[in-house]
Motif scaffolding. Structure first.
Motif, PDB file in Angstrom:
ATOM      1  N   ALA A  64       0.801  -1.232   0.000  1.00 34.04           N
ATOM      2  CA  ALA A  64       0.000   0.000   0.000  1.00 34.04           C
ATOM      3  C   ALA A  64       0.835   1.284   0.000  1.00 34.04           C
ATOM      4  O   ALA A  64       0.503   2.224  -0.742  1.00 34.04           O
ATOM      5  CB  ALA A  64      -0.965  -0.008   1.184  1.00 34.04           C
ATOM      6  N   PRO A  65       1.918   1.380   0.806  1.00 35.25           N
ATOM      7  CA  PRO A  65       2.627   2.659   0.883  1.00 35.25           C
ATOM      8  C   PRO A  65       3.049   3.224  -0.478  1.00 35.25           C
ATOM      9  O   PRO A  65       2.960   4.440  -0.684  1.00 35.25           O
ATOM     10  CB  PRO A  65       3.846   2.320   1.753  1.00 35.25           C
ATOM     11  N   ALA A  66       3.433   2.373  -1.400  1.00 36.08           N
ATOM     12  CA  ALA A  66       3.881   2.851  -2.711  1.00 36.08           C
ATOM     13  C   ALA A  66       2.755   3.525  -3.499  1.00 36.08           C
ATOM     14  O   ALA A  66       3.002   4.199  -4.498  1.00 36.08           O
ATOM     15  CB  ALA A  66       4.442   1.680  -3.521  1.00 36.08           C
ATOM     16  N   HIS A  67       1.523   3.342  -3.054  1.00 41.33           N
ATOM     17  CA  HIS A  67       0.368   3.872  -3.796  1.00 41.33           C
ATOM     18  C   HIS A  67      -0.382   4.965  -3.046  1.00 41.33           C
ATOM     19  O   HIS A  67      -1.459   5.391  -3.472  1.00 41.33           O
ATOM     20  CB  HIS A  67      -0.597   2.723  -4.131  1.00 41.33           C
ATOM     21  N   LEU A  68       0.168   5.397  -1.900  1.00 44.12           N
ATOM     22  CA  LEU A  68      -0.526   6.414  -1.090  1.00 44.12           C
ATOM     23  C   LEU A  68       0.188   7.754  -1.159  1.00 44.12           C
ATOM     24  O   LEU A  68       1.425   7.811  -1.251  1.00 44.12           O
ATOM     25  CB  LEU A  68      -0.577   5.964   0.384  1.00 44.12           C
ATOM     26  N   VAL A  69      -0.598   8.830  -1.076  1.00 48.82           N
ATOM     27  CA  VAL A  69      -0.004  10.169  -0.920  1.00 48.82           C
ATOM     28  C   VAL A  69       0.522  10.288   0.511  1.00 48.82           C
ATOM     29  O   VAL A  69       0.166   9.479   1.378  1.00 48.82           O
ATOM     30  CB  VAL A  69      -1.043  11.302  -1.161  1.00 48.82           C
ATOM     31  N   ASP A  70       1.315  11.302   0.751  1.00 51.93           N
ATOM     32  CA  ASP A  70       1.725  11.602   2.118  1.00 51.93           C
ATOM     33  C   ASP A  70       0.465  11.942   2.918  1.00 51.93           C
ATOM     34  O   ASP A  70      -0.322  12.795   2.495  1.00 51.93           O
ATOM     35  CB  ASP A  70       2.696  12.793   2.113  1.00 51.93           C
ATOM     36  N   GLY A  71       0.228  11.240   3.997  1.00 54.40           N
ATOM     37  CA  GLY A  71      -0.987  11.488   4.783  1.00 54.40           C
ATOM     38  C   GLY A  71      -2.167  10.634   4.342  1.00 54.40           C
ATOM     39  O   GLY A  71      -3.274  10.802   4.856  1.00 54.40           O
TER      40      GLY A  71
END
Ligand code: GLN
Length: 281
Positions: free
Chosen positions: A226-233
């Motif tokens: 998931a982290p690779a596909h999320l904006v900051d926040g």
């Protein structure tokens, strides 16, 4: 003399009860055969001495037998209400559960204050979560994926019937997905292989239910990617089993999510967990 079976509403419901069909289920099945909305239970009470004939008693008995054999009422009716939306469902998709509305409500809270948020629903099944979000937030840009083409066909029909603009794609979790989502939400399979509870779910797609020996294989995969596909926040929100909240929070924290927390379902059981991804720590 007519050979037609004539039975009153009260007799049909009594016969269903004698077969072991729950009263509410029997009422919903009968309303369905009568072509009346499921909210019309008061009509049944007011018409309990109405005689019903033709093949209706036989068709009702058939639905009752299927119910006794464990088929979900939603499949027999061909529809399920979820978060205020009437969804079409059949054996190609998991029946949307009321508990999953908790996940939708949490998702909507996380979207507050964000304009035209980008959201992705992983393993959308009937489309329930994605469509409920899009319905509540007309500005949201919603994508929904499933690895089952069969499930996606159902989700697309629901989007069309409800006139909700959701982009669908056939994909295994986040494989090939865009980046920059404000929110990733999922009700993935989370039942452990061999869980005795599966016997009660035998009419639903196994691929939507079972996830490895401890039920966490898919959740581990989603948390990892998931982290690779999320904006900051951006938020990741997951539904999980009644006894998995601590394990899921541990996975989220270990991956580097912050503000990791859980929310209760209608029974007061921690049923969803999530956290925020910060690229700048
Ligand atoms: N909530 C379902 C059940 O246990 C399971 C759904 C899922 O695995 N996502 O009845």
């Amino acid at each position: 003399m007519s050979t037609m079976t004539t039975m009153t509403v009260a007799q049909l419901l009594a016969a269903a009860a004698a077969q072991g069909v729950e009263r509410l289920d029997a009422q919903l099945l009968l309303l369905h055969l009568l072509g009346r909305p499921s909210g019309d239970r008061a009509w049944l009470l007011a018409h309990d001495s109405d005689a019903l004939d033709d093949d209706l008693p036989a068709r009702f008995a058939q639905l009752c037998s299927r119910r006794i054999a464990g088929e979900p009422v939603a499949y027999l009716l061909g529809e399920k209400e979820f978060h205020g939306l009437g969804l079409q469902v059949d054996a190609r998709v998991l029946v949307p559960r009321p508990d999953t509305e908790t996940l939708v409500d949490w998702a909507l809270d996380c979207m507050q204050g964000r304009v035209a948020p980008a959201v992705i629903d992983l393993g959308t099944g009937s489309g329930a979560i994605a469509l409920a979000i899009r319905h509540a937030r007309a500005d949201a840009r919603v994508t929904a994926v499933d690895r089952s083409a069969d499930a996606l066909a159902v989700a697309r029909i629901n989007a069309q019937r409800l006139k909700l603009d959701v982009r669908f794609a056939e994909a295994d979790w986040l494989a090939g997905a865009d980046t920059g989502f404000d929110l990733i939400v999922s009700n993935p399979p989370y039942v452990a292989a061999g869980d005795p509870h599966l016997a009660a779910l035998q009419h639903e797609p196994l691929g939507a239910l079972v996830s490895g020996p401890d039920g966490l294989d898919d959740i581990r995969c989603i948390v990892d990617r998931a982290p690779a596909h999320l904006v900051d926040g951006g938020w990741l929100l997951l539904e999980h089993g009644w006894d998995q909240a601590e394990a899921v929070r541990t996975l989220l924290a270990a991956r580097g999510f912050v503000q990791v927390q859980s929310r209760d379902d209608l029974a007061g059981i921690a049923r969803c967990s999530g956290g925020i991804w910060r690229t700048v720590k």
